[in-house]
Design a protein around this motif. Structure first.
Motif, PDB file in Angstrom:
ATOM      1  N   ARG A 196      -6.146   9.340  -8.856  1.00  0.00           N
ATOM      2  CA  ARG A 196      -5.669   8.807 -10.141  1.00  0.00           C
ATOM      3  C   ARG A 196      -5.276   7.335 -10.060  1.00  0.00           C
ATOM      4  O   ARG A 196      -5.072   6.687 -11.073  1.00  0.00           O
ATOM      5  CB  ARG A 196      -4.461   9.622 -10.622  1.00  0.00           C
ATOM      6  CG  ARG A 196      -4.750  11.093 -10.847  1.00  0.00           C
ATOM      7  CD  ARG A 196      -5.637  11.322 -12.030  1.00  0.00           C
ATOM      8  NE  ARG A 196      -4.974  11.013 -13.289  1.00  0.00           N
ATOM      9  CZ  ARG A 196      -5.552  11.103 -14.469  1.00  0.00           C
ATOM     10  NH1 ARG A 196      -6.836  11.454 -14.552  1.00  0.00           N
ATOM     11  NH2 ARG A 196      -4.889  10.813 -15.582  1.00  0.00           N
ATOM     12  N   ARG A 197      -5.142   6.812  -8.857  1.00  0.00           N
ATOM     13  CA  ARG A 197      -4.709   5.428  -8.721  1.00  0.00           C
ATOM     14  C   ARG A 197      -5.857   4.558  -8.216  1.00  0.00           C
ATOM     15  O   ARG A 197      -6.748   5.026  -7.502  1.00  0.00           O
ATOM     16  CB  ARG A 197      -3.522   5.341  -7.745  1.00  0.00           C
ATOM     17  CG  ARG A 197      -2.328   6.209  -8.125  1.00  0.00           C
ATOM     18  CD  ARG A 197      -1.661   5.738  -9.412  1.00  0.00           C
ATOM     19  NE  ARG A 197      -0.496   6.543  -9.741  1.00  0.00           N
ATOM     20  CZ  ARG A 197      -0.518   7.574 -10.565  1.00  0.00           C
ATOM     21  NH1 ARG A 197      -1.653   7.948 -11.137  1.00  0.00           N
ATOM     22  NH2 ARG A 197       0.604   8.246 -10.836  1.00  0.00           N
ATOM     23  N   VAL A 198      -5.821   3.293  -8.572  1.00  0.00           N
ATOM     24  CA  VAL A 198      -6.862   2.351  -8.144  1.00  0.00           C
ATOM     25  C   VAL A 198      -6.932   2.315  -6.615  1.00  0.00           C
ATOM     26  O   VAL A 198      -5.907   2.179  -5.935  1.00  0.00           O
ATOM     27  CB  VAL A 198      -6.576   0.939  -8.697  1.00  0.00           C
ATOM     28  CG1 VAL A 198      -7.598  -0.054  -8.148  1.00  0.00           C
ATOM     29  CG2 VAL A 198      -6.599   0.941 -10.212  1.00  0.00           C
ATOM     30  N   GLY A 199      -8.136   2.443  -6.088  1.00  0.00           N
ATOM     31  CA  GLY A 199      -8.312   2.390  -4.640  1.00  0.00           C
ATOM     32  C   GLY A 199      -8.256   3.743  -3.962  1.00  0.00           C
ATOM     33  O   GLY A 199      -8.610   3.869  -2.790  1.00  0.00           O
ATOM     34  N   GLU A 200      -7.792   4.793  -4.683  1.00  0.00           N
ATOM     35  CA  GLU A 200      -7.752   6.132  -4.088  1.00  0.00           C
ATOM     36  C   GLU A 200      -9.136   6.775  -4.145  1.00  0.00           C
ATOM     37  O   GLU A 200      -9.972   6.437  -4.981  1.00  0.00           O
ATOM     38  CB  GLU A 200      -6.747   7.021  -4.824  1.00  0.00           C
ATOM     39  CG  GLU A 200      -5.291   6.687  -4.559  1.00  0.00           C
ATOM     40  CD  GLU A 200      -4.342   7.669  -5.207  1.00  0.00           C
ATOM     41  OE1 GLU A 200      -3.138   7.609  -4.902  1.00  0.00           O
ATOM     42  OE2 GLU A 200      -4.800   8.507  -6.015  1.00  0.00           O
TER      43      GLU A 200
END
Length: 298
Positions: free
Chosen positions: A106-110
């Motif tokens: 759900r987070r940028v880069g994950e």
């Protein structure tokens, strides 16, 4: 897979989607391998809303690493560091599948890995009970059937899964991902010549004369009777095995079902939608090309 999921060294959190009746058994099994690693979450969870809030809070805070849930999990639920999303049950439609899969990364880069565990016969009797009605009208039947057909195409496509989804939702994706199961499928383990298998299967389905649900096909090919397979015909098939005995009787249902899907891809079999008041599903029968190929000399 579950043993690896319960491993304390596994990266990030995980969400496992399952039928309501399977959520607690799966969570308990996981906790036997790693105490306290998982909790179930479903609509009728004992303890009501208070227990549900405690469960989601424990998962969000990292006190519990695995959540075994049904699609009843609120659409607004959002937490970080979910690195694995697994489906042990087929969701009602592709849009819901996409939404549920999207709970990972759900987070940028994950990054998250999506695992889908299924077998072709899961589409033989696909329950429409999520409509909360026992009987549905013809309009609803066709709507549900269309939704299940989308799932079938996505699950069985030999093309890149990510590219297929992108095209389905109207996005352009030039390159395949090289990471999904379709892109990474190892074709080296397949028999070099499987035409004898296909010919044997086509012959038995042609002899049966009427379309069969995939789950019934596997029974027929192994010489077993069923609700749509007369006992005397099943016995006749069993008696006439000879050369093909090892191929069909020795194989398990999952292997035979996978072969049927391959034959659909090769247009040797035709898929026929089937719909009733309670279930939708797919039947298969030899296609015109399949019958033409079957009539040719070996």
């Amino acid at each position: 897979f579950l043993v690896d999921a319960a491993n304390p060294a596994a990266a990030g959190k995980a969400i496992i989607y399952a039928r309501a009746v399977d959520t607690e058994p799966i969570a308990q099994w996981l906790c036997q391998h790693e105490p306290g690693v998982a909790l179930p979450y479903y609509r009728d969870l004992p303890g009501g809303d208070t227990k549900k809030k405690e469960t989601l809070a424990a998962f969000s805070q990292g006190k519990v690493r695995i959540l075994v849930v049904t699609p009843a999990l609120s659409a607004g639920f959002d937490t970080d560091n979910v690195r694995t999303v697994s489906f042990f049950a087929i969701p009602p439609n592709l849009n819901i599948w996409t939404q549920l899969a999207g709970r990972g990364a759900r987070r940028v880069g994950e990054r998250a890995d999506i695992h889908v565990f299924w077998r072709p016969s899961d589409f033989s009797f696909f329950s429409v009970m999520y409509h909360d009605t026992v009987y549905i009208d013809k309009h609803e039947q066709q709507m549900v059937l269309g939704q299940v057909e989308e799932l079938w195409k996505f699950y069985t496509t030999p093309k890149c899964k990510r590219a297929w989804l992108a095209q389905h939702y109207g996005f352009e994706l030039v390159d395949v991902c090289q990471e999904c199961s379709s892109c990474q499928k190892d074709h080296s383990s397949q028999p070099k010549d499987i035409t004898e298998y296909a010919r044997a299967i086509l012959q038995r389905l042609a002899d049966h004369t009427t379309p069969l649900l995939i789950t019934h096909c596997a029974k027929l090919l192994r010489g077993r009777a069923g609700s749509s397979i007369k006992k005397d015909y099943a016995e006749q098939v069993r008696e006439n095995m000879s050369l093909n005995e090892d191929m069909c009787v020795g194989a398990n249902d999952t292997a035979l079902e996978s072969m049927l899907v391959w034959m659909v891809h090769e247009q040797l079999l035709t898929v026929i939608p089937s719909c009733s008041n309670k279930n939708v599903g797919f039947k298969v029968t030899p296609s015109t090309d399949g019958l033409r190929w079957l009539s040719k000399p070996t």
